[in-house]
Design a protein around this motif. Structure first.
Motif, PDB file in Angstrom:
ATOM      1  N   GLU A 176       9.925  -1.482  -8.649  1.00  0.00           N
ATOM      2  CA  GLU A 176       9.436  -1.754 -10.223  1.00  0.00           C
ATOM      3  C   GLU A 176       8.462  -0.479 -10.654  1.00  0.00           C
ATOM      4  O   GLU A 176       8.681  -0.014 -11.732  1.00  0.00           O
ATOM      5  CB  GLU A 176       8.788  -2.781 -10.261  1.00  0.00           C
ATOM      6  N   ALA A 177       7.392  -0.345 -10.048  1.00  0.00           N
ATOM      7  CA  ALA A 177       6.621   0.522 -10.361  1.00  0.00           C
ATOM      8  C   ALA A 177       6.829   1.889 -10.461  1.00  0.00           C
ATOM      9  O   ALA A 177       6.449   2.720 -11.463  1.00  0.00           O
ATOM     10  CB  ALA A 177       5.373   0.640  -9.197  1.00  0.00           C
ATOM     11  N   GLY A 178       8.006   2.448  -9.612  1.00  0.00           N
ATOM     12  CA  GLY A 178       8.774   3.824  -9.828  1.00  0.00           C
ATOM     13  C   GLY A 178       9.844   3.647 -10.548  1.00  0.00           C
ATOM     14  O   GLY A 178      10.573   4.768 -10.856  1.00  0.00           O
ATOM     15  N   ALA A 179      10.159   2.720 -11.311  1.00  0.00           N
ATOM     16  CA  ALA A 179      11.209   2.339 -12.339  1.00  0.00           C
ATOM     17  C   ALA A 179      12.542   2.961 -11.378  1.00  0.00           C
ATOM     18  O   ALA A 179      13.575   3.273 -11.890  1.00  0.00           O
ATOM     19  CB  ALA A 179      11.064   3.403 -13.501  1.00  0.00           C
ATOM     20  N   ARG A 180      12.676   2.339 -10.320  1.00  0.00           N
ATOM     21  CA  ARG A 180      13.943   2.471  -9.424  1.00  0.00           C
ATOM     22  C   ARG A 180      14.576   1.543  -9.414  1.00  0.00           C
ATOM     23  O   ARG A 180      14.772   0.672  -8.609  1.00  0.00           O
ATOM     24  CB  ARG A 180      13.185   2.674  -7.847  1.00  0.00           C
ATOM     25  N   VAL A 211       0.703  -1.077  -0.185  1.00  0.00           N
ATOM     26  CA  VAL A 211      -0.029  -0.041  -0.053  1.00  0.00           C
ATOM     27  C   VAL A 211       0.938   1.208   0.002  1.00  0.00           C
ATOM     28  O   VAL A 211       0.621   2.294  -0.749  1.00  0.00           O
ATOM     29  CB  VAL A 211      -1.145  -0.014   1.074  1.00  0.00           C
ATOM     30  N   VAL A 212       1.937   1.308   1.003  1.00  0.00           N
ATOM     31  CA  VAL A 212       2.703   2.285   1.002  1.00  0.00           C
ATOM     32  C   VAL A 212       3.625   2.604  -0.148  1.00  0.00           C
ATOM     33  O   VAL A 212       3.637   3.590  -0.759  1.00  0.00           O
ATOM     34  CB  VAL A 212       3.536   2.415   2.414  1.00  0.00           C
ATOM     35  N   GLY A 213       3.976   1.411  -0.749  1.00  0.00           N
ATOM     36  CA  GLY A 213       5.048   1.524  -1.844  1.00  0.00           C
ATOM     37  C   GLY A 213       4.324   1.846  -3.143  1.00  0.00           C
ATOM     38  O   GLY A 213       4.925   2.406  -4.157  1.00  0.00           O
ATOM     39  N   SER A 214       3.036   1.575  -3.345  1.00  0.00           N
ATOM     40  CA  SER A 214       2.315   2.315  -4.252  1.00  0.00           C
ATOM     41  C   SER A 214       2.181   3.856  -4.472  1.00  0.00           C
ATOM     42  O   SER A 214       2.017   4.222  -5.436  1.00  0.00           O
ATOM     43  CB  SER A 214       0.839   1.593  -4.411  1.00  0.00           C
ATOM     44  N   VAL A 215       2.436   4.379  -3.410  1.00  0.00           N
ATOM     45  CA  VAL A 215       2.675   5.855  -3.335  1.00  0.00           C
ATOM     46  C   VAL A 215       3.987   6.458  -3.274  1.00  0.00           C
ATOM     47  O   VAL A 215       4.251   7.370  -4.013  1.00  0.00           O
ATOM     48  CB  VAL A 215       1.764   6.259  -2.032  1.00  0.00           C
ATOM     49  N   GLN A 216       4.775   6.026  -2.333  1.00  0.00           N
ATOM     50  CA  GLN A 216       6.174   6.286  -2.414  1.00  0.00           C
ATOM     51  C   GLN A 216       7.293   5.093  -1.833  1.00  0.00           C
ATOM     52  O   GLN A 216       7.071   4.920  -0.922  1.00  0.00           O
ATOM     53  CB  GLN A 216       6.126   7.559  -1.271  1.00  0.00           C
ATOM     54  N   PHE A 217       8.070   4.939  -2.569  1.00  0.00           N
ATOM     55  CA  PHE A 217       9.210   4.072  -2.500  1.00  0.00           C
ATOM     56  C   PHE A 217       9.854   4.322  -1.167  1.00  0.00           C
ATOM     57  O   PHE A 217       9.952   3.338  -0.327  1.00  0.00           O
ATOM     58  CB  PHE A 217       9.810   3.566  -3.810  1.00  0.00           C
ATOM     59  N   ASP A 218      10.444   5.540  -0.935  1.00  0.00           N
ATOM     60  CA  ASP A 218      11.436   6.009   0.121  1.00  0.00           C
ATOM     61  C   ASP A 218      10.611   5.630   1.360  1.00  0.00           C
ATOM     62  O   ASP A 218      11.275   5.127   2.314  1.00  0.00           O
ATOM     63  CB  ASP A 218      11.650   7.290  -0.048  1.00  0.00           C
ATOM     64  N   LEU A 219       9.269   6.082   1.229  1.00  0.00           N
ATOM     65  CA  LEU A 219       8.330   5.709   2.725  1.00  0.00           C
ATOM     66  C   LEU A 219       8.525   4.364   3.053  1.00  0.00           C
ATOM     67  O   LEU A 219       8.607   3.610   4.084  1.00  0.00           O
ATOM     68  CB  LEU A 219       7.106   6.311   2.740  1.00  0.00           C
ATOM     69  N   ALA A 220       8.057   3.456   1.907  1.00  0.00           N
ATOM     70  CA  ALA A 220       7.817   1.940   2.059  1.00  0.00           C
ATOM     71  C   ALA A 220       9.277   1.305   2.473  1.00  0.00           C
ATOM     72  O   ALA A 220       9.364   0.455   3.408  1.00  0.00           O
ATOM     73  CB  ALA A 220       7.539   1.261   0.738  1.00  0.00           C
ATOM     74  N   GLU A 221      10.367   2.014   1.954  1.00  0.00           N
ATOM     75  CA  GLU A 221      11.766   1.325   2.482  1.00  0.00           C
ATOM     76  C   GLU A 221      11.999   1.723   3.913  1.00  0.00           C
ATOM     77  O   GLU A 221      12.499   0.650   4.843  1.00  0.00           O
ATOM     78  CB  GLU A 221      12.910   1.723   1.439  1.00  0.00           C
ATOM     79  N   ALA A 222      11.526   2.936   4.302  1.00  0.00           N
ATOM     80  CA  ALA A 222      11.744   3.421   5.954  1.00  0.00           C
ATOM     81  C   ALA A 222      10.921   2.382   6.607  1.00  0.00           C
ATOM     82  O   ALA A 222      11.511   1.781   7.735  1.00  0.00           O
ATOM     83  CB  ALA A 222      11.416   4.584   5.971  1.00  0.00           C
ATOM     84  N   VAL A 223       9.858   1.989   6.232  1.00  0.00           N
ATOM     85  CA  VAL A 223       9.017   0.987   7.030  1.00  0.00           C
ATOM     86  C   VAL A 223       9.605  -0.243   7.275  1.00  0.00           C
ATOM     87  O   VAL A 223       9.852  -0.970   8.121  1.00  0.00           O
ATOM     88  CB  VAL A 223       7.530   0.989   6.360  1.00  0.00           C
ATOM     89  N   LEU A 282       9.997  -8.865  -1.890  1.00  0.00           N
ATOM     90  CA  LEU A 282       9.334  -8.772  -3.161  1.00  0.00           C
ATOM     91  C   LEU A 282       8.141  -7.564  -2.992  1.00  0.00           C
ATOM     92  O   LEU A 282       8.072  -6.776  -3.998  1.00  0.00           O
ATOM     93  CB  LEU A 282       8.614  -9.952  -3.593  1.00  0.00           C
ATOM     94  N   ALA A 283       7.552  -7.386  -1.894  1.00  0.00           N
ATOM     95  CA  ALA A 283       6.618  -6.348  -1.972  1.00  0.00           C
ATOM     96  C   ALA A 283       7.218  -5.085  -2.051  1.00  0.00           C
ATOM     97  O   ALA A 283       6.786  -4.145  -2.842  1.00  0.00           O
ATOM     98  CB  ALA A 283       5.918  -6.486  -0.560  1.00  0.00           C
ATOM     99  N   LEU A 284       8.670  -4.811  -1.451  1.00  0.00           N
ATOM    100  CA  LEU A 284       9.198  -3.374  -1.537  1.00  0.00           C
ATOM    101  C   LEU A 284       9.764  -3.506  -3.000  1.00  0.00           C
ATOM    102  O   LEU A 284       9.628  -2.308  -3.464  1.00  0.00           O
ATOM    103  CB  LEU A 284      10.230  -3.674  -0.496  1.00  0.00           C
TER     104      LEU A 284
END
Length: 136
Positions: free
Chosen positions: A61-65, A26-38, A54-56
């Protein structure tokens, strides 16, 4: 054969892992950096499974990171889980590279996984064909 009941700790660990994967999605769909912090907040709780990574990775992937995806795959490999990276992990990293127009890196991920004897699937080959087609 009689089934052995799961211990309370095992049930709690499975619940925690599932909850963390859901939060990261859920968080990763909005912002990768926040998802990684979690994700990093839960490192000491031994929840660094391929499913959590895989979730991260799907967020990357979605953000082309692509660089983050490569780093996470290397980190997963270094956790000592043994064996090649799971196919969905390889596919997600390849797609992150392809989404970022880093087609050579996508091919290198495939080659790396092949050297580790990771089992490719249809998604792996579809992503590889897309990367090669876009690379020219």
């Amino acid at each position: 054969a009689e089934e052995m009941p799961l211990s309370e700790g095992a049930v709690r660990a499975m619940y925690d892992e599932r909850a963390l994967r859901q939060v990261l999605q859920v968080v990763g769909s909005v912002q990768f950096d926040l998802a990684e912090a979690v994700f990093r907040e839960f490192e000491e709780r031994d929840l660094r499974t391929a499913g959590v990574y895989l979730a991260l990775l799907r967020s990357a992937e979605a953000g082309a990171r692509w660089a983050d995806a490569l780093r996470l795959m290397a980190e997963l490999e270094s956790t000592g889980a043994g064996g090649p990276p799971p196919g969905p992990v390889v596919n997600s990293v390849m797609r992150a590279c392809t989404n970022a127009a880093r087609h050579e890196e996508a091919v290198q991920v495939y080659e790396h996984a092949a050297r580790l004897r990771a089992a490719p699937d249809m998604q792996t080959f579809a992503t590889l064909i897309r990367a090669l087609g876009r690379a020219g």
